[in-house]
Motif scaffolding. Structure first.
Motif, short mmCIF file in Angstrom:
data_model
loop_
_atom_site.label_atom_id
_atom_site.label_comp_id
_atom_site.label_asym_id
_atom_site.label_seq_id
_atom_site.Cartn_x
_atom_site.Cartn_y
_atom_site.Cartn_z
N UNK A 1 0.83 -1.18 0.00
CA UNK A 1 0.00 0.00 0.00
C UNK A 1 0.88 1.25 0.00
N UNK A 2 0.41 2.27 -0.69
CA UNK A 2 1.19 3.49 -0.79
C UNK A 2 1.97 3.53 -2.08
N UNK A 3 2.43 4.71 -2.44
CA UNK A 3 3.11 4.94 -3.71
C UNK A 3 4.44 4.22 -3.78
N UNK A 4 4.68 3.50 -4.87
CA UNK A 4 5.99 2.99 -5.26
C UNK A 4 6.35 3.68 -6.57
N UNK A 5 7.59 4.14 -6.71
CA UNK A 5 7.93 5.00 -7.85
C UNK A 5 9.41 4.85 -8.18
N UNK A 6 9.79 5.38 -9.36
CA UNK A 6 11.18 5.58 -9.73
C UNK A 6 12.02 4.34 -9.92
N UNK A 7 11.54 3.25 -10.53
CA UNK A 7 12.38 2.06 -10.66
C UNK A 7 13.53 2.25 -11.64
N UNK A 8 14.71 1.80 -11.25
CA UNK A 8 15.89 1.87 -12.11
C UNK A 8 16.74 0.63 -11.85
N UNK A 9 17.10 -0.07 -12.91
CA UNK A 9 17.86 -1.32 -12.81
C UNK A 9 19.32 -1.07 -12.46
N UNK B 1 16.52 -3.92 -8.73
CA UNK B 1 15.82 -2.69 -9.12
C UNK B 1 15.78 -1.79 -7.89
N UNK B 2 16.28 -0.58 -8.03
CA UNK B 2 16.19 0.44 -6.99
C UNK B 2 14.92 1.25 -7.23
N UNK B 3 14.27 1.68 -6.15
CA UNK B 3 13.04 2.45 -6.29
C UNK B 3 12.80 3.22 -5.00
N UNK B 4 11.81 4.12 -5.03
CA UNK B 4 11.40 4.82 -3.80
C UNK B 4 9.97 4.44 -3.46
N UNK B 5 9.68 4.38 -2.15
CA UNK B 5 8.41 3.84 -1.71
C UNK B 5 7.94 4.49 -0.42
N UNK C 1 15.34 -1.34 -2.46
CA UNK C 1 15.77 -2.16 -3.57
C UNK C 1 15.02 -3.48 -3.52
N UNK C 2 14.92 -4.13 -4.68
CA UNK C 2 14.23 -5.43 -4.74
C UNK C 2 14.83 -6.24 -5.89
N UNK D 1 13.04 10.91 0.31
CA UNK D 1 14.08 10.47 -0.63
C UNK D 1 13.45 9.88 -1.88
N UNK D 2 13.90 10.38 -3.04
CA UNK D 2 13.27 10.07 -4.32
C UNK D 2 14.30 9.73 -5.40
N UNK D 3 13.87 8.93 -6.36
CA UNK D 3 14.50 8.71 -7.65
C UNK D 3 15.97 8.26 -7.55
N UNK D 4 16.19 7.03 -7.08
CA UNK D 4 17.56 6.50 -7.00
C UNK D 4 18.06 6.02 -8.36
#
Length: 305
Positions: A182-190, A197-201, A211-212, A229-232
């Motif tokens: 639940x809640x926003x997950x955003x900004x995935x980058x391999x 995959x790094x992301x912000x959540x 990361x996941x 913290x955003x956009x890794x």
């Protein structure tokens, strides 16, 4: 002094009209800690990508995409056919031959616009639609160039809507949902090896870097502090992770023109380093922007007049 201030406020030259936005396209050199301004313009441009040959940066401005020379700052438009409402989620394939574009489309049978993802040759041409559903915002290419990672809002089984991270083959096909928290997950980058995959959540209650695995499993939190913290974005050599931090918690929003800082994480040690503070936010570091040699990255600041 209060009466004098009020008198000044009534003068015709003491206008309260909004000042024009100033955008600065900059690079940061990790070896020297130096910021270099590549281009400074009146008006808002956003979200630089660094080209594979290291000579140019790609930005979006007023719905168009532009190539800006790293040396000299000259700007030329990339032809994208009838795709003329591009937003700040765009980026280059690992081989540098294709450009993913998120465009605010006028949807069939609707009077409203929403973002969908296309790909187009880096030299320009006719874009090809990849994500039929909207909204979809591109954020990352898999290292083999076969898969796009993006953020999308879709209806859930309980009738609610949520923004999660999805992947889709670059040639089109069914999308795969990677996150369900639940809640926003955003900004995935391999990561460059494709194993992370790094992301912000917002899943911890505040926006942090996570990361996941590339299948969405084994999510691990990387930041836990007072900042939003955003956009890794991992460097091409896999050593560093750069991201943007709002000094004041913004919840699930990433507004423009706020007090922010750039931070760098050493992915070997987990140590954090502050690089710079300035006025920015939305448009500063939305997409991958590292130079091919991992020495520099690009960003946009918005200094006050």
């Amino acid at each position: 002094m209060r009466h004098l201030y009020c008198l000044f406020a009534l003068m015709p030259w003491a206008s309260s009209a909004p000042q024009p936005v100033i955008s600065q396209l900059e690079t940061f050199d990790l070896a020297t800690n130096q910021r270099t301004v590549i281009r400074r313009d009146t008006g808002r441009f956003e979200a630089p990508n660094w080209t594979k040959d290291g000579t140019s940066l790609i930005i979006n401005e007023q719905g168009g995409l532009y190539r800006v020379a790293v040396r000299g700052g000259q700007k030329t438009r990339i032809p994208t056919g009838n795709i003329t409402n591009s937003n700040n989620d765009h980026g280059l394939s690992p081989d540098g031959k294709l450009l993913a574009i998120s465009n605010n489309d006028l949807l069939p049978g609707s009077n409203s616009r929403s973002s969908r993802v296309y790909v187009v040759p880096i030299g320009g041409g006719t874009p090809r639609l990849v994500t039929e559903q909207a909204p979809s915002y591109w954020h990352g290419w898999s290292p083999d160039g076969r898969t796009l990672a993006y953020v999308a809002q879709r209806a859930q089984g309980d009738g609610s809507f949520d923004f999660d991270i999805y992947t889709i083959p670059v040639n089109g096909g069914p999308e795969t949902r990677l996150t369900t928290a639940k809640g926003l997950d955003d900004g995935p980058d391999y990561a460059p090896d494709g194993q992370t995959i790094y992301f912000n959540s917002m899943r911890s209650g505040k926006m942090d870097i996570w990361q996941m695995n590339p299948n969405g499993q084994n999510a691990r939190q990387l930041t836990n502090d007072a900042f939003s913290n955003w956009f890794p974005h991992p460097s091409p050599d896999g050593r560093w992770l750069v991201f943007i931090s709002y000094l004041v918690d913004q919840g699930s929003n990433h507004p423009a023109d706020k007090a922010v800082m750039l931070r760098l994480m050493d992915l070997k040690t987990g140590k954090l380093r502050e690089l710079a503070r300035f006025r920015g936010g939305q448009g500063t570091l939305n997409v991958p922007s590292w130079s091919p040699d991992s020495r520099r990255f690009a960003f946009v600041s918005y200094p006050e007049n």
